[in-house]
Design a protein around this motif. Sequence first.
Motif, PDB file in Angstrom:
ATOM      1  N   UNK A 205       0.812  -1.225   0.000  1.00  0.00           N
ATOM      2  CA  UNK A 205       0.000   0.000   0.000  1.00  0.00           C
ATOM      3  C   UNK A 205       0.839   1.266   0.000  1.00  0.00           C
ATOM      4  N   UNK A 206       1.966   1.237   0.700  1.00  0.00           N
ATOM      5  CA  UNK A 206       2.813   2.430   0.771  1.00  0.00           C
ATOM      6  C   UNK A 206       3.460   2.725  -0.571  1.00  0.00           C
ATOM      7  N   UNK A 207       4.009   1.687  -1.202  1.00  0.00           N
ATOM      8  CA  UNK A 207       4.687   1.880  -2.480  1.00  0.00           C
ATOM      9  C   UNK A 207       3.686   2.271  -3.563  1.00  0.00           C
ATOM     10  N   UNK A 208       2.574   1.544  -3.637  1.00  0.00           N
ATOM     11  CA  UNK A 208       1.563   1.836  -4.655  1.00  0.00           C
ATOM     12  C   UNK A 208       0.976   3.231  -4.443  1.00  0.00           C
ATOM     13  N   UNK A 209       0.771   3.594  -3.172  1.00  0.00           N
ATOM     14  CA  UNK A 209       0.236   4.918  -2.879  1.00  0.00           C
ATOM     15  C   UNK A 209       1.112   6.038  -3.388  1.00  0.00           C
ATOM     16  N   UNK A 210       2.412   5.790  -3.464  1.00  0.00           N
ATOM     17  CA  UNK A 210       3.315   6.797  -4.005  1.00  0.00           C
ATOM     18  C   UNK A 210       3.100   7.048  -5.479  1.00  0.00           C
ATOM     19  N   UNK A 211       2.542   6.068  -6.181  1.00  0.00           N
ATOM     20  CA  UNK A 211       2.273   6.205  -7.614  1.00  0.00           C
ATOM     21  C   UNK A 211       0.889   6.795  -7.885  1.00  0.00           C
ATOM     22  N   UNK A 212      -0.137   6.328  -7.141  1.00  0.00           N
ATOM     23  CA  UNK A 212      -1.511   6.747  -7.469  1.00  0.00           C
ATOM     24  C   UNK A 212      -1.900   8.062  -6.825  1.00  0.00           C
ATOM     25  N   UNK A 213      -1.162   8.494  -5.805  1.00  0.00           N
ATOM     26  CA  UNK A 213      -1.468   9.773  -5.177  1.00  0.00           C
ATOM     27  C   UNK A 213      -2.598   9.684  -4.173  1.00  0.00           C
ATOM     28  N   UNK A 214      -3.001  10.844  -3.660  1.00  0.00           N
ATOM     29  CA  UNK A 214      -4.062  10.923  -2.665  1.00  0.00           C
ATOM     30  C   UNK A 214      -4.703  12.306  -2.753  1.00  0.00           C
ATOM     31  N   UNK A 215      -5.999  12.378  -3.098  1.00  0.00           N
ATOM     32  CA  UNK A 215      -6.634  13.684  -3.261  1.00  0.00           C
ATOM     33  C   UNK A 215      -7.009  14.363  -1.951  1.00  0.00           C
ATOM     34  N   UNK A 216      -6.863  13.658  -0.832  1.00  0.00           N
ATOM     35  CA  UNK A 216      -7.405  14.153   0.436  1.00  0.00           C
ATOM     36  C   UNK A 216      -6.322  14.581   1.421  1.00  0.00           C
ATOM     37  N   UNK A 217      -5.327  13.711   1.633  1.00  0.00           N
ATOM     38  CA  UNK A 217      -4.349  13.934   2.696  1.00  0.00           C
ATOM     39  C   UNK A 217      -3.179  14.779   2.207  1.00  0.00           C
ATOM     40  N   UNK A 218      -2.966  15.948   2.768  1.00  0.00           N
ATOM     41  CA  UNK A 218      -1.852  16.801   2.314  1.00  0.00           C
ATOM     42  C   UNK A 218      -0.508  16.241   2.756  1.00  0.00           C
ATOM     43  N   UNK A 219       0.491  16.402   1.917  1.00  0.00           N
ATOM     44  CA  UNK A 219       1.845  15.968   2.238  1.00  0.00           C
ATOM     45  C   UNK A 219       2.842  17.015   1.717  1.00  0.00           C
ATOM     46  N   UNK A 220       2.855  18.195   2.322  1.00  0.00           N
ATOM     47  CA  UNK A 220       3.710  19.288   1.821  1.00  0.00           C
ATOM     48  C   UNK A 220       5.198  19.007   1.943  1.00  0.00           C
ATOM     49  N   UNK A 221       5.575  18.030   2.747  1.00  0.00           N
ATOM     50  CA  UNK A 221       6.990  17.715   2.926  1.00  0.00           C
ATOM     51  C   UNK A 221       7.621  17.192   1.635  1.00  0.00           C
ATOM     52  N   UNK A 222       6.809  16.648   0.724  1.00  0.00           N
ATOM     53  CA  UNK A 222       7.353  16.036  -0.487  1.00  0.00           C
ATOM     54  C   UNK A 222       8.066  17.081  -1.341  1.00  0.00           C
ATOM     55  N   UNK A 223       7.406  18.215  -1.589  1.00  0.00           N
ATOM     56  CA  UNK A 223       8.029  19.260  -2.399  1.00  0.00           C
ATOM     57  C   UNK A 223       9.284  19.793  -1.720  1.00  0.00           C
ATOM     58  N   UNK A 224       9.244  19.907  -0.409  1.00  0.00           N
ATOM     59  CA  UNK A 224      10.414  20.377   0.329  1.00  0.00           C
ATOM     60  C   UNK A 224      11.589  19.426   0.131  1.00  0.00           C
ATOM     61  N   UNK A 225      11.329  18.127   0.207  1.00  0.00           N
ATOM     62  CA  UNK A 225      12.394  17.140   0.033  1.00  0.00           C
ATOM     63  C   UNK A 225      12.890  17.100  -1.410  1.00  0.00           C
ATOM     64  N   UNK A 226      11.969  17.255  -2.377  1.00  0.00           N
ATOM     65  CA  UNK A 226      12.384  17.328  -3.776  1.00  0.00           C
ATOM     66  C   UNK A 226      13.300  18.529  -4.019  1.00  0.00           C
ATOM     67  N   UNK A 227      12.981  19.638  -3.384  1.00  0.00           N
ATOM     68  CA  UNK A 227      13.797  20.839  -3.524  1.00  0.00           C
ATOM     69  C   UNK A 227      15.215  20.597  -2.999  1.00  0.00           C
ATOM     70  N   UNK A 228      15.314  19.974  -1.822  1.00  0.00           N
ATOM     71  CA  UNK A 228      16.630  19.663  -1.273  1.00  0.00           C
ATOM     72  C   UNK A 228      17.400  18.780  -2.243  1.00  0.00           C
TER      73      UNK A 228
END
Length: 350
Positions: A205-228
């Motif tokens: 579920x964790x790996x697949x969830x990374x591909x299909x996304x989630x319209x409800x739960x915010x995860x702003x840390x992702x963009x921050x980590x991509x920036x780093x």
Amino acid sequence: MMVMMVRLVVAGIAAFMLSTVHAWTASSPLLQQKTLGGNTALFSSAVDEEPVVSVGAVAVDKEDDTESVALLDNIKVTSLITGQPVDLVAQYESCPNVMLIFGTYAADFNAIEYAQRLRHYLPKLKERGINKFGFILNCKPSAAEALCKYVDLSTEEVEILIDEIGVAGRAFGVGRGWKPDDESMNPFLKLFGMLFGLGAYGTLPAVIGGYIGNPITPQPWIEDALLVGQLQNRWPDTVLNITKDESGVVSDVENKFNSLPWGISSWKRRPLELATLRLQSMMGISLKHWEELAPKQEGLNAGVLTQLGGCFVTGPAAEKVYVWKDPGICAVSNFENILRRLDQKKTVAA
């Protein structure tokens, strides 16, 4: 954008498999010690979805105060900065308003994502009264220091703690993966089984969830980590358009996932967004720096390759207000749930 997404899917799957082969073959002393007769193995990774409460033997996202008994009696780890032993009960478990993360080895997805998330959420956790942060890593000190550098995690704001053979995590009750007590099985083969959910039901579920996304739960840390990652020249390096001012400081960031069609760009976590970060972390941290970050032979013998992580947060009376134990690879704590729990406790107290 669509072409880039297709490429990321293909590259992500290929890299995930490649990382396992690389990690296995890079551990030549281990291969000399055990013979598998042609079996292959797989690298480790961590969920990011809504919580499941008390599933099986692993308490996941437990939001009550019942786990008040000290679990870490007589458990000491070593401070990265001072080199001195740290009593986890005296310094963390019996203290109010602290967060202690039980990480894995430094090249592992779970450890990397805990570090990336903690970096982003530190200010928000401080706003809610958490005033001390500890992060245990099952690796040598130089590997812990390197990981913090690669994810830009401050060792001044977070106390990095070294536990090379994972004693603290096991005392806390983290998952130990598939067949943890089978000494005859190569640990990389155990890791391969965990990818398919053996001893780690939360992995798929964790790996697949990374591909299909989630319209409800915010995860702003992702963009921050991509920036780093992009600022450190890690690939994929075209997700964000980064603008810097004359002094070289980032002044603006444009996320290309904001341009996805059909309303998908408004999702809280867009399809492939987290998968892209994981690909970046895998290629630019886990694989590129495997020799630097890999666990030592003593840690491999102790089972840290398949050992999962977790965390707890204490409240004003040193009560555990939040407890999480990873149910799989890429299945680390959702820090948004931690914030929500702290807000709930504050509301009740008021």
